[in-house]
Design a protein around this motif. Structure first.
Motif, mmCIF file in Angstrom:
data_model
loop_
_atom_site.group_PDB
_atom_site.id
_atom_site.type_symbol
_atom_site.label_atom_id
_atom_site.label_comp_id
_atom_site.label_asym_id
_atom_site.label_seq_id
_atom_site.Cartn_x
_atom_site.Cartn_y
_atom_site.Cartn_z
ATOM 1 N N ASN A 158 0.800 -1.225 0.000
ATOM 2 C CA ASN A 158 0.000 0.000 0.000
ATOM 3 C C ASN A 158 0.832 1.273 0.000
ATOM 4 O O ASN A 158 0.282 2.385 -0.017
ATOM 5 C CB ASN A 158 -0.972 0.006 1.189
ATOM 6 N N GLY A 159 2.160 1.149 0.058
ATOM 7 C CA GLY A 159 3.022 2.316 0.004
ATOM 8 C C GLY A 159 3.209 3.034 1.325
ATOM 9 O O GLY A 159 3.991 3.997 1.413
ATOM 10 N N ARG A 160 2.519 2.541 2.387
ATOM 11 C CA ARG A 160 2.570 3.232 3.686
ATOM 12 C C ARG A 160 3.154 2.368 4.798
ATOM 13 O O ARG A 160 3.859 2.862 5.677
ATOM 14 C CB ARG A 160 1.163 3.691 4.101
ATOM 15 N N ASN A 161 2.823 1.079 4.779
ATOM 16 C CA ASN A 161 3.284 0.182 5.840
ATOM 17 C C ASN A 161 3.352 -1.236 5.289
ATOM 18 O O ASN A 161 3.115 -1.458 4.102
ATOM 19 C CB ASN A 161 2.364 0.270 7.066
ATOM 20 N N LEU A 162 3.663 -2.179 6.154
ATOM 21 C CA LEU A 162 3.833 -3.566 5.718
ATOM 22 C C LEU A 162 2.604 -4.429 5.989
ATOM 23 O O LEU A 162 2.708 -5.642 6.151
ATOM 24 C CB LEU A 162 5.077 -4.169 6.386
ATOM 25 N N ASP A 163 1.437 -3.802 6.018
ATOM 26 C CA ASP A 163 0.197 -4.566 6.115
ATOM 27 C C ASP A 163 0.126 -5.556 4.956
ATOM 28 O O ASP A 163 0.409 -5.212 3.804
ATOM 29 C CB ASP A 163 -1.020 -3.646 6.060
ATOM 30 N N GLY A 164 -0.265 -6.802 5.268
ATOM 31 C CA GLY A 164 -0.335 -7.835 4.244
ATOM 32 C C GLY A 164 0.944 -8.656 4.127
ATOM 33 O O GLY A 164 1.016 -9.573 3.308
#
Length: 266
Positions: free
Chosen positions: A54-60
């Motif tokens: 998502n370009g913001r964090n390492l979610d996923g």
């Protein structure tokens, strides 16, 4: 008669285009546009892409490593809209993996990768892989990304215990891969002096793994009786598993990834 002459002209014209493309790219090297067209024809609409970052964090994503490296998971971070792996000088670490939450079987992956000539470390993109917490090891095939010797980028190595050899080129142990195994005309760009990125495409379908770097086919490998053999079935890898990014033990590494997208194939 006129209709037959027209049909013959069209066919000959088509063959001329193919011949021109082969002359420009060399035998077995598929231009990026043609590669994407072929991949799309293998079962999916060009619009059905899912972003993995998502370009913001390492979610996923999640990190796997040995217990002694748990304090070093911060080597994976998000910087300026990119997934960045950075190891400090003198770091003593084993493999540190960033893996997708989801598992994938038949799919196409596309992403951009940025490397630096000053980097001495190795990285790679795992496909259909799985981490064994007890053993502290990740099994499965890897698309190599090797900044110190970028001619190797796009080669396919098998991290699976019981294998641990190059799948493509089929030359055995790691040290056996040589620059002459790289297709003529390969390209890889370092970003030491300018903000350049490398486009990486990976196609996994059945026992086939195909890699395309900056529009050129590097490897087109059929792993029948290898990716589905006893060693891979034992680890439940080779045909389905996680997509992952690698920090290799030893040496300093700075590498960035962005625009990571996947589409599943039927």
């Amino acid at each position: 008669m006129y209709r037959n002459m027209l049909l013959t002209t069209v066919i000959l014209f088509g063959h001329s285009i193919v011949a021109a493309e082969n002359a420009e790219t060399g035998s077995g090297k598929v231009p990026q546009a043609k590669y994407l067209e072929q991949a799309a024809s293998e079962g999916h609409d060009d619009d059905v892409w899912t972003s993995l970052f998502n370009g913001r964090n390492l979610d996923g994503w999640f990190i796997n490593c040995r217990p002694e490296d748990e304090a070093k998971t911060g080597y994976w971070k998000v910087v300026d809209g990119t997934i960045t792996a950075e190891t400090p000088p003198g770091s003593k670490h084993n493999y540190i993996w960033l893996l997708t939450d989801e598992e994938y079987g038949d799919f196409e992956l596309r992403l951009k990768v940025q490397t630096y000539a000053s980097t001495t470390g190795n990285s790679g993109i795992q496909v259909r892989s799985r981490y064994d917490d007890k053993a502290g090891w990740l099994d499965g095939p890897q698309v190599d990304i090797h900044p110190p010797g970028p001619w190797r980028s796009g080669f396919i190595y098998d991290e699976t215990r019981g294998a641990q050899v190059w799948l493509w080129p089929d030359v055995g142990r790691p040290a056996n891969a040589k620059p002459e195994h790289t297709p003529k005309g390969w390209k890889w760009f370092h970003a030491d002096d300018e903000d350049v990125w490398n486009e990486v495409h990976v196609l996994c379908k059945g026992t086939r793994i195909k890699t395309v770097i900056n529009g050129m086919t590097i490897a087109d490998y059929d792993g029948a009786e290898r990716l589905d053999d006893e060693a891979h079935r034992l680890r439940n890898v080779g045909m389905k598993g996680h997509i992952g990014l690698q920090i290799h033990p030893g040496h300093e590494l700075l590498i960035r990834f962005k625009d990571i997208e996947v589409r599943e194939l039927e």
